[in-house]
Write an enzyme that holds these catalytic residues in place. Structure first.
Site, PDB file in Angstrom:
ATOM      1  CE  LYS A  16      -3.378   4.866  -1.653  1.00  0.00           C
ATOM      2  NZ  LYS A  16      -5.086   5.546  -2.561  1.00  0.00           N
ATOM      3  CE1 TYR A  24      -4.658   1.854   0.952  1.00  0.00           C
ATOM      4  CE2 TYR A  24      -2.406   2.933   2.622  1.00  0.00           C
ATOM      5  CZ  TYR A  24      -4.018   3.170   1.852  1.00  0.00           C
ATOM      6  OH  TYR A  24      -4.722   4.066   1.813  1.00  0.00           O
TER       7      TYR A  24
HETATM    8  P1  NAP Z   1     -13.745   2.195   1.505  1.00  0.00           P
HETATM    9  O1  NAP Z   1     -14.010   3.171   3.008  1.00  0.00           O
HETATM   10  O2  NAP Z   1     -12.749   0.924   1.911  1.00  0.00           O
HETATM   11  O3  NAP Z   1     -13.487   2.381   0.089  1.00  0.00           O
HETATM   12  C1  NAP Z   1     -13.289   2.159  -1.287  1.00  0.00           C
HETATM   13  C2  NAP Z   1     -13.818   1.922  -2.234  1.00  0.00           C
HETATM   14  O4  NAP Z   1     -13.983   1.980  -3.029  1.00  0.00           O
HETATM   15  C3  NAP Z   1     -15.284   0.794  -1.279  1.00  0.00           C
HETATM   16  O5  NAP Z   1     -16.553   1.113  -2.203  1.00  0.00           O
HETATM   17  C4  NAP Z   1     -14.525  -0.610  -2.337  1.00  0.00           C
HETATM   18  O6  NAP Z   1     -15.697  -1.213  -3.229  1.00  0.00           O
HETATM   19  C5  NAP Z   1     -14.163   0.381  -3.551  1.00  0.00           C
HETATM   20  N1  NAP Z   1     -13.269   0.099  -4.952  1.00  0.00           N
HETATM   21  C6  NAP Z   1     -12.491  -1.306  -4.009  1.00  0.00           C
HETATM   22  N2  NAP Z   1     -11.876  -1.589  -5.223  1.00  0.00           N
HETATM   23  C7  NAP Z   1     -12.555  -0.965  -6.544  1.00  0.00           C
HETATM   24  C8  NAP Z   1     -12.051  -1.527  -7.640  1.00  0.00           C
HETATM   25  N3  NAP Z   1     -10.698  -2.310  -8.105  1.00  0.00           N
HETATM   26  N4  NAP Z   1     -12.582  -0.690  -8.929  1.00  0.00           N
HETATM   27  C9  NAP Z   1     -14.174   0.134  -8.038  1.00  0.00           C
HETATM   28  N5  NAP Z   1     -13.874   0.562  -7.236  1.00  0.00           N
HETATM   29  C10 NAP Z   1     -13.120  -0.229  -6.399  1.00  0.00           C
HETATM   30  O7  NAP Z   1     -12.024   3.794   1.702  1.00  0.00           O
HETATM   31  P2  NAP Z   1     -12.241   4.772   2.256  1.00  0.00           P
HETATM   32  O8  NAP Z   1     -11.084   4.927   3.307  1.00  0.00           O
HETATM   33  O9  NAP Z   1     -12.999   5.731   1.920  1.00  0.00           O
HETATM   34  O10 NAP Z   1     -10.639   5.233   1.346  1.00  0.00           O
HETATM   35  C11 NAP Z   1     -10.497   5.525   0.201  1.00  0.00           C
HETATM   36  C12 NAP Z   1      -9.016   6.470  -0.168  1.00  0.00           C
HETATM   37  O11 NAP Z   1      -8.867   6.941   0.609  1.00  0.00           O
HETATM   38  C13 NAP Z   1      -8.556   4.719  -0.381  1.00  0.00           C
HETATM   39  O12 NAP Z   1      -7.601   4.872  -2.041  1.00  0.00           O
HETATM   40  C14 NAP Z   1      -7.805   5.072   0.632  1.00  0.00           C
HETATM   41  O13 NAP Z   1      -6.972   4.306   0.228  1.00  0.00           O
HETATM   42  C15 NAP Z   1      -7.850   5.993   0.749  1.00  0.00           C
HETATM   43  N6  NAP Z   1      -6.556   6.773   2.692  1.00  0.00           N
HETATM   44  C16 NAP Z   1      -8.085   6.125   3.149  1.00  0.00           C
HETATM   45  C17 NAP Z   1      -7.947   6.306   4.416  1.00  0.00           C
HETATM   46  C18 NAP Z   1      -8.148   5.857   5.646  1.00  0.00           C
HETATM   47  O14 NAP Z   1      -7.772   6.094   6.656  1.00  0.00           O
HETATM   48  N7  NAP Z   1      -9.772   5.917   5.691  1.00  0.00           N
HETATM   49  C19 NAP Z   1      -6.346   7.263   4.729  1.00  0.00           C
HETATM   50  C20 NAP Z   1      -5.834   6.886   3.788  1.00  0.00           C
HETATM   51  C21 NAP Z   1      -5.905   7.270   1.727  1.00  0.00           C
HETATM   52  P3  NAP Z   1     -16.448  -2.368  -2.080  1.00  0.00           P
HETATM   53  O15 NAP Z   1     -16.727  -1.995  -1.301  1.00  0.00           O
HETATM   54  O16 NAP Z   1     -16.830  -3.195  -3.841  1.00  0.00           O
HETATM   55  O17 NAP Z   1     -14.982  -3.251  -2.390  1.00  0.00           O
END
Ligand code: NAP
Length: 251
Positions: free
Chosen positions: A156, A152
């Site tokens: 990133k 990851y």
């Molecule tokens: P999340 O709640 O897990 O949501 C991610 C979404 O992406 C889910 O709806 C998932 O679908 C979808 N997804 C996964 N694989 C996919 C694909 N191949 N094609 C289309 N959609 C896909 O994550 P989040 O926390 O909101 O994070 C959003 C972004 O921010 C990510 O890039 C993550 O790495 C980044 N981020 C998050 C955090 C944090 O603390 N939460 C921190 C830094 C960066 P499914 O539900 O069907 O799997």
């Protein structure tokens, strides 16, 4: 009157993506809510329409070139040419390096890096044709290294280089590219991490808040607000930047 512009947010069925789709709709964009599950995408789009916005839900696996091409063509057809793209779809497959499988590595690279590449390639012609575009890629504080996240953190960090290159290549067409790198945000993704390491989510949140200078964890809306600015007309001179939205300083 300026015509309504179309934005695509990937991984927008929940978490940061859903908050961003809602925010961009409030900002006046017609929003395509893209996610793996079309029904879940459509459910978010329906809440946007109920609030007076314009949105459709589209089922796309961002790592699949054919699905990406078809999904972007459908968005252009039904909502108008997408000139804003938020590459937000993401997954985690955490493991210490000695336990990390090839599948753990490949699936993370495919969604974050290949997905952002395929989506950007499919959308950029609409942006250059419009002489306006905004690309925002979701990086992470983990780009600086994080135990259990070799895959990851590499993806990133890779997205930061991808972003800077897009800014260099596309700037003369009125297209900006920036990365937003969140710290700890309260979503299903962080809930899954708490579950994996066997810590109750409330305890996990409290610990994260105690490590954060502003004394709280982030919410999806904190990230959506930053993305909203980067997608605005007035952000046209901000490009190739990585903005940490982490409640404290990170380089
Ligand atoms: P999340 O709640 O897990 O949501 C991610 C979404 O992406 C889910 O709806 C998932 O679908 C979808 N997804 C996964 N694989 C996919 C694909 N191949 N094609 C289309 N959609 C896909 O994550 P989040 O926390 O909101 O994070 C959003 C972004 O921010 C990510 O890039 C993550 O790495 C980044 N981020 C998050 C955090 C944090 O603390 N939460 C921190 C830094 C960066 P499914 O539900 O069907 O799997």
């Amino acid at each position: 009157m300026t015509p309504v512009r179309t934005a695509i947010v990937t991984g927008a069925a929940r978490g940061i993506g859903a908050a961003t789709a809602r925010r961009l709709a409030k900002d006046g964009y017609a929003v395509a809510v893209l996610d793996l599950d079309e029904a879940a995408s459509e459910a978010v789009a329906a809440t946007i329409r109920a609030a007076g916005g314009s949105a459709i839900g589209v089922g796309v696996d961002v790592a699949d070139a054919e699905q990406v091409a078809a999904g972007v063509a459908r968005v252009a057809d039904e909502l108008g040419p997408p000139v804003v793209l938020v590459n937000n779809a993401g997954i985690i497959r955490d493991n210490l390096i000695f336990r990390m499988t090839e599948a753990d590595w490949d699936s993370v690279m495919n969604v974050h890096l290949r997905g952002a590449f395929l989506m950007t390639r499919a959308c950029q012609a609409h942006m250059t044709e419009a002489s306006f575009g905004r690309i925002v890629n979701l990086s992470s504080s983990s780009a600086q290294g994080n135990r259990g996240q070799a895959n990851y953190s590499a993806a990133k960090a890779g997205l930061q280089g991808f972003t800077k290159t897009l800014a260099i290549e596309l700037g003369r067409f009125g297209v900006t590219a920036n990365a937003v790198a969140p710290g700890f945000i309260q979503t299903d993704m962080t809930a899954a991490t708490a579950e994996r390491i066997g810590v109750p989510f409330e305890e996990f949140l409290a610990h994260a808040a105690s490590q954060t200078p502003v004394g709280r964890v982030g919410q999806p809306e904190d990230i959506a607000a930053t993305i909203s600015f980067l997608c605005s007309e007035e952000a046209g001179f901000v490009s190739g930047q990585v903005i940490y939205v982490a409640g404290g300083p990170l380089d």
